[in-house]
Design a protein around this motif. Structure first.
Motif, PDB file in Angstrom:
ATOM      1  N   GLY A  38       1.690   9.511   4.149  1.00 19.07           N
ATOM      2  CA  GLY A  38       2.382   9.481   5.432  1.00 19.07           C
ATOM      3  C   GLY A  38       2.843   8.095   5.808  1.00 19.07           C
ATOM      4  N   ALA A  39       3.829   8.038   6.704  1.00 18.90           N
ATOM      5  CA  ALA A  39       4.437   6.759   7.055  1.00 18.90           C
ATOM      6  C   ALA A  39       3.540   5.917   7.953  1.00 18.90           C
ATOM      7  CB  ALA A  39       5.778   6.995   7.746  1.00 18.90           C
ATOM      8  N   SER A  40       2.506   6.511   8.544  1.00 12.90           N
ATOM      9  CA  SER A  40       1.675   5.692   9.438  1.00 12.90           C
ATOM     10  C   SER A  40       0.966   4.590   8.645  1.00 12.90           C
ATOM     11  CB  SER A  40       0.656   6.559  10.170  1.00 12.90           C
ATOM     12  OG  SER A  40      -0.267   7.092   9.261  1.00 12.90           O
ATOM     13  N   PHE A  41       0.857   4.781   7.321  1.00 12.05           N
ATOM     14  CA  PHE A  41       0.253   3.736   6.502  1.00 12.05           C
ATOM     15  C   PHE A  41       1.191   2.529   6.357  1.00 12.05           C
ATOM     16  CE2 PHE A  41      -2.091   7.494   5.171  1.00 12.05           C
ATOM     17  CZ  PHE A  41      -3.385   7.017   5.229  1.00 12.05           C
ATOM     18  N   ALA A  42       2.430   2.682   6.791  1.00 13.23           N
ATOM     19  CA  ALA A  42       3.372   1.564   6.683  1.00 13.23           C
ATOM     20  C   ALA A  42       3.509   0.814   7.999  1.00 13.23           C
ATOM     21  CB  ALA A  42       4.736   2.080   6.232  1.00 13.23           C
ATOM     22  N   PHE A  49       0.846  -1.191   0.000  1.00 11.59           N
ATOM     23  CA  PHE A  49       0.000   0.000   0.000  1.00 11.59           C
ATOM     24  C   PHE A  49       0.887   1.248   0.000  1.00 11.59           C
ATOM     25  CE2 PHE A  49      -2.654   3.251   1.962  1.00 11.59           C
ATOM     26  CZ  PHE A  49      -3.922   2.981   1.495  1.00 11.59           C
ATOM     27  N   THR A  50       1.891   1.233   0.889  1.00  8.71           N
ATOM     28  CA  THR A  50       2.781   2.374   1.015  1.00  8.71           C
ATOM     29  C   THR A  50       3.621   2.573  -0.234  1.00  8.71           C
ATOM     30  OG1 THR A  50       3.029   1.519   3.229  1.00  8.71           O
ATOM     31  CG2 THR A  50       4.250   3.484   2.695  1.00  8.71           C
ATOM     32  N   ALA A  51       4.039   1.453  -0.850  1.00  9.42           N
ATOM     33  CA  ALA A  51       4.845   1.585  -2.069  1.00  9.42           C
ATOM     34  C   ALA A  51       4.051   2.330  -3.132  1.00  9.42           C
ATOM     35  CB  ALA A  51       5.265   0.214  -2.578  1.00  9.42           C
ATOM     36  N   GLY A  52       2.774   1.978  -3.265  1.00 14.34           N
ATOM     37  CA  GLY A  52       1.929   2.687  -4.225  1.00 14.34           C
ATOM     38  C   GLY A  52       1.764   4.145  -3.845  1.00 14.34           C
ATOM     39  N   MET A  53       1.539   4.358  -2.556  1.00 14.26           N
ATOM     40  CA  MET A  53       1.298   5.716  -2.068  1.00 14.26           C
ATOM     41  C   MET A  53       2.530   6.609  -2.253  1.00 14.26           C
ATOM     42  SD  MET A  53       0.065   6.657   1.752  1.00 14.26           S
ATOM     43  CE  MET A  53      -1.610   7.219   1.665  1.00 14.26           C
ATOM     44  N   TYR A  54       3.697   6.101  -1.846  1.00 11.89           N
ATOM     45  CA  TYR A  54       4.907   6.924  -1.965  1.00 11.89           C
ATOM     46  C   TYR A  54       5.411   6.968  -3.405  1.00 11.89           C
ATOM     47  CZ  TYR A  54       5.499   8.059   2.921  1.00 11.89           C
ATOM     48  OH  TYR A  54       5.328   8.599   4.169  1.00 11.89           O
ATOM     49  N   GLY A  55       5.220   5.887  -4.160  1.00 11.96           N
ATOM     50  CA  GLY A  55       5.591   5.931  -5.573  1.00 11.96           C
ATOM     51  C   GLY A  55       4.864   7.066  -6.257  1.00 11.96           C
ATOM     52  N   MET A  95      -2.424  -4.618  -6.440  1.00 13.02           N
ATOM     53  CA  MET A  95      -3.745  -4.084  -6.121  1.00 13.02           C
ATOM     54  C   MET A  95      -3.686  -3.240  -4.844  1.00 13.02           C
ATOM     55  SD  MET A  95      -7.268  -6.245  -6.320  1.00 13.02           S
ATOM     56  CE  MET A  95      -7.210  -6.709  -8.026  1.00 13.02           C
ATOM     57  N   ALA A  96      -2.935  -3.727  -3.858  1.00 17.92           N
ATOM     58  CA  ALA A  96      -2.763  -2.948  -2.635  1.00 17.92           C
ATOM     59  C   ALA A  96      -2.095  -1.616  -2.962  1.00 17.92           C
ATOM     60  CB  ALA A  96      -1.928  -3.736  -1.625  1.00 17.92           C
ATOM     61  N   GLY A  97      -1.102  -1.664  -3.867  1.00 21.97           N
ATOM     62  CA  GLY A  97      -0.424  -0.434  -4.258  1.00 21.97           C
ATOM     63  C   GLY A  97      -1.357   0.524  -4.969  1.00 21.97           C
ATOM     64  N   ALA A  98      -2.247  -0.021  -5.804  1.00 21.96           N
ATOM     65  CA  ALA A  98      -3.220   0.841  -6.478  1.00 21.96           C
ATOM     66  C   ALA A  98      -4.098   1.537  -5.445  1.00 21.96           C
ATOM     67  CB  ALA A  98      -4.079   0.013  -7.437  1.00 21.96           C
ATOM     68  N   ALA A  99      -4.472   0.792  -4.407  1.00 22.34           N
ATOM     69  CA  ALA A  99      -5.276   1.400  -3.349  1.00 22.34           C
ATOM     70  C   ALA A  99      -4.502   2.510  -2.657  1.00 22.34           C
ATOM     71  CB  ALA A  99      -5.695   0.338  -2.333  1.00 22.34           C
ATOM     72  N   GLY A 100      -3.222   2.266  -2.394  1.00 21.24           N
ATOM     73  CA  GLY A 100      -2.403   3.269  -1.716  1.00 21.24           C
ATOM     74  C   GLY A 100      -2.243   4.524  -2.554  1.00 21.24           C
ATOM     75  N   ALA A 101      -1.934   4.317  -3.844  1.00 17.00           N
ATOM     76  CA  ALA A 101      -1.769   5.472  -4.730  1.00 17.00           C
ATOM     77  C   ALA A 101      -3.080   6.247  -4.834  1.00 17.00           C
ATOM     78  CB  ALA A 101      -1.303   5.007  -6.107  1.00 17.00           C
ATOM     79  N   ALA A 102      -4.188   5.496  -4.938  1.00 15.71           N
ATOM     80  CA  ALA A 102      -5.493   6.159  -5.046  1.00 15.71           C
ATOM     81  C   ALA A 102      -5.807   6.918  -3.762  1.00 15.71           C
ATOM     82  CB  ALA A 102      -6.581   5.125  -5.323  1.00 15.71           C
ATOM     83  N   TYR A 103      -5.456   6.341  -2.642  1.00 17.75           N
ATOM     84  CA  TYR A 103      -5.729   7.020  -1.365  1.00 17.75           C
ATOM     85  C   TYR A 103      -5.022   8.364  -1.316  1.00 17.75           C
ATOM     86  CZ  TYR A 103      -7.091   7.384   3.492  1.00 17.75           C
ATOM     87  OH  TYR A 103      -7.675   7.803   4.658  1.00 17.75           O
ATOM     88  N   GLY A 104      -3.742   8.355  -1.735  1.00 18.38           N
ATOM     89  CA  GLY A 104      -2.987   9.608  -1.747  1.00 18.38           C
ATOM     90  C   GLY A 104      -3.585  10.626  -2.703  1.00 18.38           C
ATOM     91  N   VAL A 105      -3.967  10.158  -3.885  1.00 19.05           N
ATOM     92  CA  VAL A 105      -4.506  11.078  -4.887  1.00 19.05           C
ATOM     93  C   VAL A 105      -5.859  11.625  -4.436  1.00 19.05           C
ATOM     94  CG1 VAL A 105      -5.456  11.210  -7.223  1.00 19.05           C
ATOM     95  CG2 VAL A 105      -3.292  10.041  -6.832  1.00 19.05           C
ATOM     96  N   LEU A 106      -6.699  10.762  -3.898  1.00 21.57           N
ATOM     97  CA  LEU A 106      -8.074  11.180  -3.605  1.00 21.57           C
ATOM     98  C   LEU A 106      -8.180  11.946  -2.293  1.00 21.57           C
ATOM     99  CD1 LEU A 106     -10.079   8.034  -4.731  1.00 21.57           C
ATOM    100  CD2 LEU A 106      -9.634  10.134  -5.975  1.00 21.57           C
TER     101      LEU A 106
END
Lengths: 430, 306, 238, 308
Positions: free
Chosen positions: B226-230, B56-62, B210-221
């Motif tokens: 933040g690191a607490s997601f890790a 999730f975090t990889a998607g979010m930080y990527g 898929m988890a990464g897509a969720a993370g990236a989407a969370y950041g975008v939306l």
């Protein structure tokens, strides 16, 4: 009586702080336009984002007590624009994700007028974007530099407590002049600690000193002795700031490490916030210095405002709960809640705030504020608010441990903490 | 049918829900994509990971770092986030699949913990635990403002629908049946001629992506990274969502996420002790609904439920 | 001769710590034969066939299958080359339906997109489970689970079918059906059978290999083995 | 600080951590080994041990030593009894199914944490150690006068920390005697090997499970009582011991008590020793990855048998 009642504190979800006194007082006060009264005697709803669970719970408990003490005081003073204040608390678990959800809940479910009260900076950063999108004034009490750095938005303000950048800048001259020039910093490997690291390093260099080692302690670490040998021998001053449940271990182990050969020690009281100085193992702190946001122990020249403030919350002259002298408060930080609520009151009155459609006017009114005199509303000291950066600047206190009490040695001037603006939020559109 | 119905219902709900629940549902859809990803690995392939937060975090930080460091628009940044998660899950899969059972749990947990600490360690770039904000004005794709509630809702719904249909397709496909076979009895599956290791690796990569897509989407939306997601608790969440909703059911992760979200939200309106309520409900569910909510539904009423 | 061999081992050994479970086994199985592998408990039969199909790695020695050295190949690649193995302990996927169990066996050898249903039905019909196709495998009676196990083996249409104690726990009637079934299957499949039931062995086997203490102690037609003194000792005197 | 003294200090600190960790991990290892369940709430029993210790010590008043000794006896018993109740009320009814046990123990974790928060509060409270003297440790150097001892800056430990190391050793001996020499140990080992067979031989497996679950929790609580004079009792303190115990149990090899002890010492020490060479956070990252890679390349643990 009031203090007794509140110190028998039980966390309760909502406290509707209307009450007869508030209603009576408002009608008696002059200057209120009658139709305002008629139109809305409904309470102003303040969403209080509180760390009831998670790592911030120890602070959250006292932020809660301060808030619940400030609300009736404000209501006794006539409330906000003649309307009583109602605090709606919601736990965020000290979690940024939940924080954002809580802000959303305030805006769309509880229909609060504003959101307020967040302490931990990662929760602020997680929540502020939502507050901005929802166009909800968001008053934080976190001392992070995130507001003044410009990374947040026009709806987020910090009018009750000075940010870390200003605090450490104001400390540097005292440290360099009185304690030593070669500093080793020990701080948590959090953004909060990084602010200390970056801004203090710069500030001490400006004073001709230098930071010779930086120990960033990983979060959730519970034992510290193994890191202390990385402190260089030539260190003249230890600068420490720690947060979380392990702070007492940290300070005790530091004492055990140095034994009788300690260098000068300067710490942020965060390292011992809510910890009794009389705890065994802390004797070595005698003679060391602490930054305090507000002096925990009532000083000789205690102001009447300080007296009133302590009585209202139920805190004794040692900064502990009146009902339990061992229950030490987070005195150096929680004044921010009290002052922020009073600033909100002043802002709403200046803006003629009537309802959620006036939220932008409220932000503008707070932005227009500058000087805040030391008063019952600002017991920590006189302050200056910078409307462009949304950040307030207040005095800082440096205290020395003497006979197990913290005695103020130096109070900084407001100018000591000023730095060039990094943002002008007033240019952003609402 | 049921799944298309769910998607249709979610489209309809957009128009009738009050603002608060509307916003919640957008979040729940994104989080249930995280849970659906988890379900591929855990519910179908039987791999219990305790480190899914890292994907999730990889998607979010990527996504987030692409925006923060190189001013890449959020559309391409979102794709970068997904690739980052895919790459990480491939590496983790190659290493962690050498282990099984509890050792696999610990190894994934440790890798995830290392990712969390790495984010803190490189704080000048990542801003450590505090993370950073994806500014409202850059959160746009093709002129659509993703911070607008309706747009956000539909963006979340599109992602959710794609992932839901993808999982549905997967489990009805032969590969999906092989994953179930691996969960049931890996050695038997191998002796039917399946390269179980390759199937498991594929499951890890799909799941992590898929988890990464969720993370990236969370950041975008929702605008914050933040690191607490890790942190570890965020790895436990999808496990709970899936176990409660019904592991090995396509719709279970969504049901579990919805249930947990409102359990927390409603109980925190009634009492401070929302964790107590959550704890008791978890215990009761394990005592009386052993295969999760949708598992019970499948057992009792809808035997055909995939 | 060598060209006709479907499966050969040379000096095949497997040690667990100090225990020599299988020791220097040379074994040849020509295409089209039904071979029975017998021996007392702990003789190393299951270890031996497990090495053949790749369930467990060999300690030393070589395995050749259809002219190719498969010693280092992972199990699934050997299966793809035409081996099938049914387990001693029933090991069907108990949460899936009968049909899905067999489909899993069939689909592993078929091209992407090929239709499974016909092949699945054929395999089920052979063992007589066609009426139970939609039942959950775990709910089947034990005997039926054994049959399903065999149907899965058949579903793979292997060149070599390895059956590990297939009749264990079956009733007499079921055993007779089984014998008939194997005779039918053997028309186009080579079969290696581990079996305790000596009647089944006698009825089916073209040739018998006897193992004891990890070694092959005798090999021959049923008649030869029946008369072999060493075998008698191994079973009775051992 | 010079390298030699620094290393000694790190080793001493590592030993203290390892001592507490062995007890907590042995508790988990017993539960894991005998009952085959993953007890996610194990860290919470550790936390409860510390919290009970604080309560007992402050309720007793008087000299610190009396409060401490009372806590050392009462706190583990209370934690153990609570665990037995949890087993009897919950886990037993789940037939110890692995997945459901994980969820149920996560539920228990939430309940225990929240109840502690509501009663004990969010603050960290210390327990006064029965004795605590700073002991400077000598080191040697070669000077013009030859070999000389001196007391380097910062190189010290406390009498209490030495006591923790010693007490944990005694407790480990106790466990070993229990498992290897007593009838109870025989029953436990039999149940661990094969629960069904043990049942057939008339061992009351259900009661053995309840006892093991209680004993596991009590061991965690003993570790917590030992550490609480150094580190304070706090309602979130169970998190780290849980993770570390799991790591130790897996690295040590399932069901191997010797492996558990050796792994606890390795993990405790490596945390300390790695921190000699790197900055704190980097040291943590490396220690974490080290654990992961040990498992990746030796999945059965250091002392587990390689699967056939």
């Amino acid at each position: 009586m009031v203090s007794k009642k509140i110190s028998d504190f039980k966390p309760s979800r909502r406290k509707v702080l209307t009450g007869m006194a508030a209603a009576g007082a408002t009608t008696a006060l002059p200057g209120f336009v009658p139709f305002v009264q008629a139109q809305s005697s409904e309470p102003i709803r303040i969403g209080f984002q509180v760390h009831r669970t998670g790592i911030g719970a120890a602070y959250g408990r006292w932020y809660d007590r301060t808030t619940m003490a400030a609300a009736p005081v404000i209501n006794d003073m006539g409330g906000l624009n003649g309307r009583p204040v109602e605090i709606i608390s919601e736990d965020d678990g000290t979690d940024p994700k939940r924080g954002a959800e809580v802000v959303e809940k305030f805006a769309t479910h509880h229909n609060t007028d504003i959101a307020y009260g967040t302490l931990f900076s990662h929760v602020v950063v997680g929540s502020a974007p939502r507050a901005g999108e929802l166009k909800m004034p968001y008053f934080v009490v976190s001392e992070g530099h995130h507001v003044a750095s410009g990374m947040l938005n026009r709806w987020t303000l910090q009018p009750g407590i000075t940010d870390v950048k200003s605090q450490v800048q104001a400390m540097a001259p005292f440290v360099a002049d009185n304690l030593g020039k070669k500093v080793t910093m020990i701080f948590p490997d959090y953004a909060f600690g990084h602010d200390h690291r970056d801004f203090f390093s710069a500030a001490i260099e400006a004073q001709g000193g230098e930071v010779i080692a930086k120990l960033a302690i990983p979060p959730t670490e519970t034992s510290f002795t193994k890191y202390f040998p990385q402190i260089p021998r030539e260190t003249e001053v230890i600068y420490h700031v720690m947060v979380g449940p392990a702070v007492l271990t940290f300070v005790k182990e530091m004492g055990e490490f140095f034994g009788s050969a300690r260098p000068e020690i300067f710490g942020f009281i965060d390292s011992l916030e809510a910890v009794d100085l009389a705890t065994p193992g802390l004797e070595f702190l005698e003679g060391t210095y602490f930054w305090e946001g507000m002096p925990r122990y009532a000083q000789e020249n205690q102001s009447e405002y300080d007296k009133f403030y302590r009585a209202a919350i139920g805190v004794d002259n040692n900064g502990a709960s009146v009902s339990d002298p061992k229950d030490v408060s987070t005195f150096a930080h929680m004044f921010g809640c009290w002052e922020t609520l009073h600033t909100i009151k002043a802002g709403m009155e200046a803006a003629g705030y009537q309802g959620t459609s006036d939220r932008a006017k409220l932000v503008e009114a707070v932005e227009a504020m500058t000087d805040m005199a030391e008063s019952q509303a600002h017991p920590q000291g006189a302050k200056v608010f910078n409307g462009k950066t949304h950040q307030v600047f207040g005095p800082q206190y440096i205290s020395q441990v003497q006979d197990g009490r913290l005695v103020v040695q130096h109070k900084t001037a407001l100018e000591d903490g000023f730095y060039p603006d990094e943002v002008d939020y007033t240019t952003q559109s609402f | 049918m049921l799944h298309l119905g769910l998607i249709a219902a979610l489209v309809l709900l957009q128009f009738i829900l009050p603002a608060y629940h509307h916003g919640n549902l957008a979040r729940i859809m994104v989080l249930s994509v995280f849970a659906m990803g988890y379900n591929i690995m855990f519910g179908y392939a039987g791999l219990l990971s305790l480190g899914h937060a890292m994907f999730f975090t990889a998607g979010m930080y990527g996504m987030g770092l692409s925006v923060r460091l190189w001013d890449i628009p959020v559309g391409p940044a979102f794709v970068i986030g997904i690739f980052a998660a895919a790459a990480l899950s491939l590496v983790v899969g190659l290493l962690a699949l050498r282990t099984i059972g509890v050792a696999f749990m610990i190894v994934t947990l440790m890798f995830s913990q290392a990712v969390f600490l790495t984010i803190l360690y490189f704080n000048p770039i990542t801003r450590g635990d505090e993370g950073f904000v994806i500014a409202q004005q850059v959160r746009q794709i093709a002129g659509l403002d993703l911070s607008n509630p309706t747009t956000r809702y539909f963006a979340a719904l599109i992602l959710f629908a794609i992932c839901l249909l993808a999982v549905l397709w997967l489990v009805r496909s032969r590969a999906g049946r092989v994953l179930i076979a691996i969960r049931e009895n890996e050695e038997r599956a191998r002796l039917l001629g399946y390269d179980t290791w390759a199937h498991k690796l594929a499951a890890v990569v799909m799941s992590g992506t898929m988890a990464g897509a969720a993370g990236a989407a969370y950041g975008v939306l929702f605008g914050s990274v933040g690191a607490s997601f890790a942190e570890v608790p965020f790895s436990i969440l999808p496990l709970l969502y899936v176990l409660l909703g019904g592991p090995g059911t396509v719709i279970g992760p969504f049901v579990g996420t919805l249930f947990m979200f409102y359990l927390r939200d409603l109980s925190s309106s009634l009492t401070d002790a929302h964790m107590l309520v959550a704890g008791v409900v978890l215990i009761l569910l394990t005592l009386f609904a052993r295969r999760g909510i949708m598992g019970i539904v499948r057992e009792r009423w809808l035997k055909w439920l995939p | 001769m060598a060209a006709m061999m479907l499966l050969s081992t040379r000096k095949l050994s497997r040690h667990f710590g100090g225990l020599r479970a299988v020791e220097n086994v040379d074994f040849d199985l020509p295409e089209g034969q039904i071979r029975a592998l017998i021996g007392p408990n702990g003789a190393g039969k299951t270890t031996f066939v497990s090495m053949l199909c790749g369930r467990i790695p060999v300690s030393s020695g070589d395995i050749t299958f259809a002219g190719e050295n498969v010693t280092r190949l992972p199990a699934h690649k050997r299966i793809q080359r035409g081996m099938a193995y049914t387990f001693q302990i029933t090991s069907v996927f108990s949460d899936l339906t009968v049909q899905e169990n067999v489909a899993l066996a069939v689909q592993s050898r078929l091209e992407r997109g090929a239709v499974l249903a016909g092949e699945v039905a054929k395999a089920l019909a052979k063992v007589g489970l066609q009426d139970r196709a939609d039942q959950i495998a775990g709910d089947l009676a034990y005997g039926h689970q054994r049959l399903l196990e065999i149907a899965m083996g058949l579903g793979q249409s292997p060149r070599l079918l390895i059956l590990d104690e297939p009749t264990q726990g079956l009733s007499d009637g079921e055993v007779n059906d089984f014998i008939a079934l194997i005779k039918d299957v053997a028309k186009d499949t080579t079969i290696l059978l581990i079996e305790h039931n000596i009647d089944v062995v006698m009825a089916l086997a073209d040739k018998i290999t006897v193992m004891n203490f990890g070694e092959v102690i005798a090999e021959g037609t049923p008649q030869e083995i029946h008369e072999n003194a060493t075998v008698q000792t191994a079973y009775l005197g051992g | 600080m010079e390298f030699g003294p620094h290393l000694i200090l790190a080793v001493l600190e590592g030993l203290v951590q390892a001592s507490v960790l062995t007890l907590t991990a042995l508790g988990l290892s017993l539960v894991f080994g005998v009952m085959r369940v993953v007890n996610v709430a194990h860290g919470e029993f550790f936390m409860l041990g510390a919290v009970f210790a604080y309560w007992v010590a402050s309720w007793m008043g008087g000299p610190a030593a009396i409060g401490f000794v009372a806590a050392l006896i009462i706190a583990p018993v209370l934690a153990g009894l609570l665990a037995v109740a949890c087993d009897w009320l919950i886990l037993r009814r789940l037939d110890y199914d692995p997945e459901r046990t994980i969820v149920a123990t996560i539920g228990m974790l939430y309940v225990i944490q929240q109840v502690t928060l509501m009663t004990y509060g969010p603050d960290a409270h210390p327990v006064t150690p029965p004795f605590n003297h700073r002991l400077a440790i000598p080191w040697f150097e070669f000077t013009e006068n030859g070999f000389e001892f001196y007391y380097p800056w910062g190189l010290s430990t406390t009498s209490y920390k030495l006591f923790v190391i010693f007490a944990a050793m005694v407790a480990r001996m106790g466990i070993w005697l229990l498992m290897a020499k007593s009838k109870l140990g025989l029953i436990l080992r039999a149940t661990q090997l094969d629960g069904e067979t043990a049942q057939a031989f008339g061992i009351p497996v259900e009661r053995v499970y309840a006892f093991v679950f209680g004993l596991g929790a009590a061991l965690a609580a003993v570790g917590a009582v030992l550490i609480v004079p150094i580190q304070q009792a706090h309602y979130l303190m169970g998190h780290d011991p849980l993770l570390l115990s799991f790591i130790v149990v897996i690295i040590g090899g399932l069901g191997s008590l010797r492996g558990t002890v050796v792994a606890a010492i390795l993990i405790g020490m490596s945390n300390g020793v790695i921190s000699v060479f790197f900055t704190p956070t980097l040291a943590k990252i490396l220690a974490t990855l080290l654990v992961a890679f040990v498992l990746v390349y030796r999945p059965q643990g250091l002392f587990g048998a390689k699967p056939a």
